[in-house]
Design an enzyme around this catalytic site. Sequence first.
Site, PDB file in Angstrom:
ATOM      1  CG  ASN A  21      16.055   9.538   9.046  1.00 12.84           C
ATOM      2  OD1 ASN A  21      15.558   8.729   8.257  1.00 12.84           O
ATOM      3  ND2 ASN A  21      15.666   9.657  10.298  1.00 12.84           N
ATOM      4  CG  ASN A 114       9.640  16.506   9.080  1.00 13.87           C
ATOM      5  OD1 ASN A 114      10.793  16.352   9.498  1.00 13.87           O
ATOM      6  ND2 ASN A 114       8.578  16.354   9.861  1.00 13.87           N
ATOM      7  CG  HIS A 116       6.146  12.910  12.540  1.00 16.78           C
ATOM      8  ND1 HIS A 116       6.594  13.828  13.468  1.00 16.78           N
ATOM      9  CD2 HIS A 116       5.138  12.229  13.138  1.00 16.78           C
ATOM     10  CE1 HIS A 116       5.881  13.712  14.573  1.00 16.78           C
ATOM     11  NE2 HIS A 116       4.981  12.755  14.403  1.00 16.78           N
ATOM     12  CB  VAL A 154       4.007  21.686  13.277  1.00 24.16           C
ATOM     13  CG1 VAL A 154       4.892  20.535  13.746  1.00 24.16           C
ATOM     14  CG2 VAL A 154       4.727  23.010  13.466  1.00 24.16           C
ATOM     15  CG  ASP A 155       4.724  16.892  12.546  1.00 25.59           C
ATOM     16  OD1 ASP A 155       5.720  17.012  11.814  1.00 25.59           O
ATOM     17  OD2 ASP A 155       4.793  16.664  13.772  1.00 25.59           O
ATOM     18  CD  GLU A 184      12.086   7.821  11.272  1.00 18.47           C
ATOM     19  OE1 GLU A 184      12.876   8.755  11.092  1.00 18.47           O
ATOM     20  OE2 GLU A 184      11.629   7.538  12.398  1.00 18.47           O
TER      21      GLU A 184
HETATM   22  C1  GRF Z   1      13.786  10.303  13.599  1.00 18.21           C
HETATM   23  O1  GRF Z   1      13.008   9.357  14.282  1.00 18.21           O
HETATM   24  C2  GRF Z   1      12.904  11.297  12.878  1.00 18.21           C
HETATM   25  O2  GRF Z   1      11.709  10.749  12.426  1.00 18.21           O
HETATM   26  C3  GRF Z   1      12.598  12.284  13.964  1.00 18.21           C
HETATM   27  O3  GRF Z   1      13.779  12.383  14.712  1.00 18.21           O
HETATM   28  C4  GRF Z   1      14.543  11.188  14.566  1.00 18.21           C
HETATM   29  C5  GRF Z   1      15.883  11.615  14.030  1.00 18.21           C
HETATM   30  O4  GRF Z   1      16.795  10.573  13.959  1.00 18.21           O
HETATM   31  N1  GRF Z   1      12.125  13.521  13.391  1.00 18.21           N
HETATM   32  P1  GRF Z   1      18.183  10.767  13.206  1.00 18.21           P
HETATM   33  O5  GRF Z   1      18.842  12.010  13.770  1.00 18.21           O
HETATM   34  O6  GRF Z   1      17.920  10.896  11.739  1.00 18.21           O
HETATM   35  O7  GRF Z   1      18.972   9.526  13.531  1.00 18.21           O
END
Ligand code: GRF
Length: 217
Positions: A21, A114, A116, A154-155, A184
């Site tokens: 990400n 964030n 998720h 959280v979340d 994502e």
């Molecule tokens: C992602 O699936 C995110 O939603 C979750 O942890 C994972 C992290 O992946 N919180 P990366 O480190 O960004 O590849």
Amino acid sequence: MSEETPAVPALAVLVSGRGSNLAAIFRGIERGELHARVTLVISSRADAPALDIARQHGAETRVIAPKSFASRVEAGAAIIAALQEAHVQAVALAGYKPILDASVVEAYPNRILNVHPSLLPAFAGGMAPRPQADALAAGVKVSGCTVHIVTADVDAGPIVAQAAVPVLDDDTVESLSARILAEEHRLLPLALEWLLSGRLSIEHGHTWLAPVSPRQA
Ligand code: GRF
């Protein structure tokens, strides 16, 4: 800097692992879709591959490992100090494992996003791949990801954006996670752009997106 050139907002990204990400955020910036500069990447682990991605992009990195502090409050104080030193306007949690101390959330109200890997409020809590595994175990036919404002719960903060993906009969945790992850990577930079460009309004636990003004279009 001329008066016509708006300052590019400074962003910090908090990571703990792989960093895909984080890479998507850098891609969004490079493509001109996200108007920001990553001035700081904080990792909760010294061995996170995400740190290499940050360094490859010339971002300043810091390791702030909660376990090396006496309490979550003290770790939070170190994070706040680093964010303030880097003059960041917003923070992205991109695969960041520890629960942020409430003091960090209070220092950056409505400025922390964030991502998720589920359609919240379903399958809240737990780090990847737990939400994806829980979705499979529950037999849902649709899952996805959520970008939300980080609050002390959280979340549970206001939802900014969601993307749904099908859950296929032969899905494994890995195949479902990969399908969600692609969304994502699309959604997190987009939501950051909305936040940083001032298009997001947040009130009573809900968010609204203002239309793009002709000047921005
Ligand atoms: C992602 O699936 C995110 O939603 C979750 O942890 C994972 C992290 O992946 N919180 P990366 O480190 O960004 O590849």
